[in-house]
Design an enzyme around this catalytic site. Structure first.
Site, PDB file in Angstrom:
ATOM      1  N   GLU A  24       0.867  -1.178   0.000  1.00 27.74           N
ATOM      2  CA  GLU A  24       0.000   0.000   0.000  1.00 27.74           C
ATOM      3  C   GLU A  24       0.902   1.225   0.000  1.00 27.74           C
ATOM      4  O   GLU A  24       1.678   1.429   0.939  1.00 27.74           O
ATOM      5  CB  GLU A  24      -0.912   0.021   1.227  1.00 27.74           C
ATOM      6  CG  GLU A  24      -1.813   1.239   1.266  1.00 27.74           C
ATOM      7  CD  GLU A  24      -2.625   1.335   2.544  1.00 27.74           C
ATOM      8  OE1 GLU A  24      -3.316   2.354   2.718  1.00 27.74           O
ATOM      9  OE2 GLU A  24      -2.560   0.404   3.370  1.00 27.74           O
ATOM     10  N   CYS A  35      -2.000   9.061   3.095  1.00 28.88           N
ATOM     11  CA  CYS A  35      -1.938   8.712   1.681  1.00 28.88           C
ATOM     12  C   CYS A  35      -3.169   9.197   0.918  1.00 28.88           C
ATOM     13  O   CYS A  35      -3.125   9.345  -0.301  1.00 28.88           O
ATOM     14  CB  CYS A  35      -1.770   7.204   1.507  1.00 28.88           C
ATOM     15  SG  CYS A  35      -3.154   6.245   2.132  1.00 28.88           S
TER      16      CYS A  35
END
Length: 368
Positions: free
Chosen positions: A267, A301
């Site tokens: 990720e 993010c």
């Protein structure tokens, strides 16, 4: 999770920058303490040393994986119900000691205590879901046969992989790694976790908490260190790696895993935009943009990095956003809404973004 943090908010074609004051960073990156094999962690808001931790060698990482391999044989035989009971007990520890853990998170990576406590609270639901639903999700089930095998019966079953290596980030040091750790444990695997060098104390806290509810075997171990420790974990014979971090580091982890064809889940960071059209609810848009851009000091993010506003709503939106952002304060105190920038190197990145915006005709409307 994200190492290209942009506190510049560009709205519409005018390139206007909306900025918050950021206090001078006194924080230092984890550095050698002068003793071989250790590193220091400093509070990013004050610069004070909050801990000294060992740099695990490749041999030590390999030993941890070996212990995890032995523990996996025992853990996998406990069954879903007993593993769920242990995970529920772990959840209880997190809930009862939420403020203790939040204080440690604040010390190591700088987020406000309230934000840290919220992060722990969010992960409690993840643990509860895994403990309750792992058996239903992973139990064997019948599957249809194709025409070529119509005379056969099919069943799909799931077996634990064995040992899972987890390499976690610093920006959400509890929620993000536990998203991998808890589901791996619920499925019958054991875990070796390498936390970020900016938040190793949080990882060790979680390890001790898990040991309280699973004292028999080391089903969840932590190895602290630098990037070399993460590389060693990727090469230590684990059965799968779960990585959260920058794209650049993910490529290095992927290359290390490729040497042994170890499966990898990565990720990485994002480049996130908000689009505000003519028919948008501007109050809702301002609230959403403010939260997304400044929560966790923008270190997420999925945090907003830029905003595109319909030209007919641009001036109105901008005025409301300035009013909303203006009162916010950044700093290490309890009264501040925004914490410190965790990685000292990112302060220079942010300053470069601001200079670039100004050089291109942007304006500083808040802070500066």
């Amino acid at each position: 999770m994200h190492d290209d943090l942009d506190h510049t908010l560009e709205a519409g074609g005018a390139g206007t920058a909306v900025l918050l004051d950021e206090p001078d960073s006194q924080a230092l990156a984890p550095v050698s303490s002068g003793h071989s094999g250790t590193f220091q962690v400093r509070n990013p808001g004050t610069g004070e040393v909050v801990g000294t931790y060992p740099v695990a060698t490749a041999v030590e990482v390999q030993a941890a994986v070996g212990r995890a391999r032995e523990a996996a044989e025992w853990w996998s035989t406990l069954g879903f119900a007993e593993r769920g009971r242990r995970l529920d007990a772990f959840r209880g520890i997190l809930a009862r000691r939420i403020h203790e853990l939040a204080a440690l998170m604040r010390e190591e990576m700088g987020k406000p205590h309230s934000d840290a406590a919220l992060e722990v609270a969010v992960v409690l639901d993840h643990i509860a879901w895994a403990a309750k639903h792992a058996e239903k999700t992973l139990s064997p089930r019948r599957t249809r046969s194709g025409l070529a095998t119509i005379h056969l019966k099919g069943r799909v079953g799931y077996q634990p992989l064995g040992v899972i290596g987890v390499i976690g980030p610093w920006n959400f040091p509890v929620m993000t790694p536990l998203g991998s750790v808890i589901f791996a444990l619920a499925a019958g695997n054991t875990v070796v976790f390498k936390p970020s060098e900016f938040s190793p104390g949080v990882g060790l806290w979680l390890e001790r908490a898990m040991a309280e509810v699973v004292p028999e075997q080391p089903v969840f171990q932590v190895v602290t260190g630098t990037g070399a420790t993460g590389a060693a974990l990727s090469r230590a014979g684990v059965d799968k790696v779960s990585f959260t971090g920058s794209t650049a580091t993910a490529k290095k982890v992927m290359a290390a895993c490729a040497e042994s064809l170890t499966p990898l889940v990565a990720e990485c960071g994002g480049k996130d935009a908000v689009i505000i059209d003519r028919d948008a609810d501007l109050d809702a848009a301002v609230d959403g943009v403010t939260w997304s851009a400044f929560a966790n000091a923008g270190q997420a993010c999925i945090g907003t990095e830029r905003v595109y506003v319909h030209q007919d709503r641009y001036e109105d939106f901008l005025a409301r956003l300035v009013d909303r952002v203006g009162p916010l304060q950044a700093g290490p105190g309890d009264e501040k809404q925004i914490g410190a920038i965790t990685m000292p190197s990112q302060v220079g990145v942010i300053e470069a973004h601001v200079r670039d915006a100004l050089d291109r005709g942007g304006r500083v409307l808040v802070g500066g």
